[in-house]
Design an enzyme around this catalytic site. Structure first.
Site, PDB file in Angstrom:
ATOM      1  N   CYS A 118       0.802  -1.235   0.000  1.00 45.04           N
ATOM      2  CA  CYS A 118       0.000   0.000   0.000  1.00 45.04           C
ATOM      3  C   CYS A 118       0.833   1.282   0.000  1.00 45.04           C
ATOM      4  O   CYS A 118       0.870   1.996  -0.990  1.00 45.04           O
ATOM      5  CB  CYS A 118      -0.949  -0.009   1.199  1.00 45.04           C
ATOM      6  SG  CYS A 118      -2.152  -1.337   1.112  1.00 45.04           S
TER       7      CYS A 118
HETATM    8  N1  LIG Z   1      -2.659  -5.817   1.768  1.00 47.81           N
HETATM    9  C1  LIG Z   1      -3.208  -4.780   2.352  1.00 47.81           C
HETATM   10  O1  LIG Z   1      -2.921  -4.519   3.517  1.00 47.81           O
HETATM   11  C2  LIG Z   1      -4.210  -3.888   1.645  1.00 47.81           C
HETATM   12  C3  LIG Z   1      -4.931  -2.980   2.408  1.00 47.81           C
HETATM   13  C4  LIG Z   1      -5.853  -2.159   1.774  1.00 47.81           C
HETATM   14  C5  LIG Z   1      -6.021  -2.237   0.390  1.00 47.81           C
HETATM   15  N2  LIG Z   1      -5.280  -3.118  -0.340  1.00 47.81           N
HETATM   16  C6  LIG Z   1      -5.518  -3.181  -1.780  1.00 47.81           C
HETATM   17  O2  LIG Z   1      -6.316  -4.320  -2.071  1.00 47.81           O
HETATM   18  C7  LIG Z   1      -5.956  -4.899  -3.324  1.00 47.81           C
HETATM   19  C8  LIG Z   1      -5.568  -6.357  -3.127  1.00 47.81           C
HETATM   20  O3  LIG Z   1      -4.441  -6.413  -2.272  1.00 47.81           O
HETATM   21  P1  LIG Z   1      -4.015  -7.750  -1.519  1.00 47.81           P
HETATM   22  O4  LIG Z   1      -2.954  -7.343  -0.549  1.00 47.81           O
HETATM   23  O5  LIG Z   1      -5.214  -8.474  -1.041  1.00 47.81           O
HETATM   24  O6  LIG Z   1      -3.344  -8.554  -2.730  1.00 47.81           O
HETATM   25  P2  LIG Z   1      -2.957 -10.121  -2.734  1.00 47.81           P
HETATM   26  O7  LIG Z   1      -1.866 -10.253  -3.721  1.00 47.81           O
HETATM   27  O8  LIG Z   1      -2.748 -10.601  -1.338  1.00 47.81           O
HETATM   28  O9  LIG Z   1      -4.273 -10.843  -3.273  1.00 47.81           O
HETATM   29  C9  LIG Z   1      -4.747 -10.637  -4.565  1.00 47.81           C
HETATM   30  C10 LIG Z   1      -5.308 -11.960  -5.070  1.00 47.81           C
HETATM   31  O10 LIG Z   1      -5.886 -11.726  -6.354  1.00 47.81           O
HETATM   32  C11 LIG Z   1      -5.640 -12.861  -7.156  1.00 47.81           C
HETATM   33  N3  LIG Z   1      -5.814 -12.463  -8.555  1.00 47.81           N
HETATM   34  C12 LIG Z   1      -4.985 -11.766  -9.342  1.00 47.81           C
HETATM   35  N4  LIG Z   1      -5.537 -11.591 -10.556  1.00 47.81           N
HETATM   36  C13 LIG Z   1      -6.746 -12.197 -10.535  1.00 47.81           C
HETATM   37  C14 LIG Z   1      -7.785 -12.357 -11.479  1.00 47.81           C
HETATM   38  N5  LIG Z   1      -7.705 -11.820 -12.700  1.00 47.81           N
HETATM   39  N6  LIG Z   1      -8.874 -13.072 -11.124  1.00 47.81           N
HETATM   40  C15 LIG Z   1      -8.973 -13.600  -9.892  1.00 47.81           C
HETATM   41  N7  LIG Z   1      -8.028 -13.473  -8.946  1.00 47.81           N
HETATM   42  C16 LIG Z   1      -6.929 -12.769  -9.263  1.00 47.81           C
HETATM   43  C17 LIG Z   1      -4.237 -13.283  -6.767  1.00 47.81           C
HETATM   44  O11 LIG Z   1      -3.985 -14.624  -7.121  1.00 47.81           O
HETATM   45  C18 LIG Z   1      -4.272 -13.054  -5.258  1.00 47.81           C
HETATM   46  O12 LIG Z   1      -4.695 -14.215  -4.563  1.00 47.81           O
HETATM   47  C19 LIG Z   1      -4.829  -4.015  -3.860  1.00 47.81           C
HETATM   48  O13 LIG Z   1      -5.387  -3.032  -4.686  1.00 47.81           O
HETATM   49  C20 LIG Z   1      -4.270  -3.362  -2.617  1.00 47.81           C
HETATM   50  O14 LIG Z   1      -3.669  -2.125  -2.886  1.00 47.81           O
HETATM   51  C21 LIG Z   1      -4.390  -3.979   0.270  1.00 47.81           C
END
Ligand SMILES: NC(=O)c1ccc[n+]([C@@H]2O[C@H](COP(=O)([O-])OP(=O)(O)OC[C@H]3O[C@@H](n4cnc5c(N)ncnc54)[C@H](O)[C@@H]3O)[C@@H](O)[C@H]2O)c1
Length: 377
Positions: free
Chosen positions: A270
């Protein structure tokens, strides 16, 4: 039955695309609230783990996944055709940066394409991935409308930023207020109703752009304040002042001050990334975000500062980095998590490695670091 009634009676079928740090906790909360939840991911190993009742995310217990799965409330699949059966779909896929520091929306585009091919009247689509203001109405909406259905009339569309803080024992999905902004009032109201069934406080805003900007303000606020305190740390070092004592004393002010702490740089998916989504979009509008660039510059220089301090410490013992055995305590980007994404520890280790140090590390959350290419002992 109208979607609102389906949400009220927990009969709405919820699809979560992307079962990572954001998607899995959300899926489990909806399942615990009594909804039938289907998780969609391209990563078959995550899908299999969920279907076996196992969690791979620190903040989600395997007991919760297993209980929801056993109750028939939570399952996962790689089969995107099943998106058609969902009443509400939450998109939680990654939004990284390209090497050029431009937004990489490829994961969002792929997820939206998967939804587009199965979109039907009455569905509610919510984007949760952090992104620049305008993504929902400039990228997601036109793509979804390609099949002829109109957002706000035939289907509902909203943006709701995720604020989850992995490893935080106090604030989690249920008690972190949730901001929602739809393409029209009905979309906002439906998204608010959906999240309202699992989250205590919902904050509706007037548009998707406002909701997108809220998240970027929050994370830019952190990046800039961390940059400021890192600069204060660098200047305090030069002036022989203990920055930690300064911050501790300043934090006794009961108003108008919030302590931030210096460190070896920014990590996670983030804070090091999101502000550049904002500066990119601002640039498209002819606006240069100077705070963001400056904070990025200072925060990005911290690993070199750490290595400089190591070098000074060894020098005071008549030693060089080259040939010294250096042990790193903690390599994840923050305490109590296994997340290595953007961890500045990797930059510090790379710099030490290049200078000839023999490296080893300990981190109870990170058993191996094989992918780094560093020769670890
Ligand atoms: N990690 C955090 O603390 C956090 C906090 C707030 C917001 N975010 C935001 O949330 C979003 C996700 O972050 P995250 O940390 O959960 O990521 P992550 O990498 O942990 O999880 C994302 C998941 O999406 C899957 N994926 C990718 N492409 C795909 C597709 N086309 N179809 C289906 N699944 C697919 C991946 O395999 C993975 O399991 C990002 O935009 C991030 O900026 C993250």
């Amino acid at each position: 039955m109208e979607l609102n009634d389906k949400i009220r009676t927990r009969q709405a079928r919820i699809g979560i695309i992307g079962l990572g740090y954001v998607g899995l906790p959300l899926a489990v909360e909806f399942a615990k609230a009594g909804f039938e939840v289907t998780g969609f991911d391209v990563d078959g190993s995550k899908v299999d783990a969920i279907n076996r009742g196992e969690s791979y995310i620190g903040d989600v217990s395997s007991e919760d996944v297993a209980a929801s799965s056993k109750a028939g409330k939570l399952s996962a699949t790689t089969d995107m055709a099943r998106l058609h059966d969902m009443d509400a779909i939450d998109i939680c896929v990654p939004t990284p940066l390209r090497k050029t520091r431009d937004p990489d929306l490829s994961y969002v585009v792929l997820a939206v394409d998967a939804v587009k091919a199965r979109l039907r009247k009455g569905q509610l689509i919510i984007l949760e991935s952090t992104t620049y203001p305008g993504t929902t109405d400039e990228v997601v909406q036109p793509a979804l409308e390609e099949g002829g259905l109109k957002a706000g009339a035939d289907f509902h569309l909203a943006f709701s930023p995720e604020r989850v803080d992995p490893g935080n024992p106090t604030h989690h999905t249920r008690n972190i207020p949730k901001v929602v902004g739809g393409v029209n009032e009905t979309s906002t109201a439906l998204a608010a109703a959906l999240y309202g069934s699992i989250i205590g406080t919902i904050v509706p805003v007037s548009s998707t752009q406002v909701a997108e900007m809220v998240k970027l303000l929050e994370n830019t606020f952190r990046a800039v304040n961390i940059g400021l305190v890192n600069e204060i740390a660098l200047m305090s070092h030069r002036m022989n002042i203990d920055v930690w004592e300064v911050i501790e004393a300043a934090a006794t002010k009961p108003f108008g001050f919030m302590p931030f702490f210096p460190g070896p740089g920014l990590g996670g998916h983030c804070i090091p990334i999101d502000p550049f989504y904002l500066s990119w979009k601002a640039r498209q509008n002819g606006f240069e975000c100077r705070f963001i660039e400056l904070a990025g510059h200072i925060n990005g220089s911290m690993p070199s500062f750490v290595v400089e301090r190591v070098s000074e410490a060894l020098n005071s013992q008549k030693k060089a980095i080259n040939g010294s055995r250096i042990h790193i305590l903690g390599v994840a980007y923050k305490k109590d998590v296994s997340d290595m994404r953007e961890s500045p520890a990797l930059d510090v280790m790379e710099l030490l490695h290049r200078r000839g140090a023999a490296l080893s590390y300990t981190d109870p959350y990170v058993p191996t670091l094989d992918h780094t290419g560093l020769s670890l002992q």
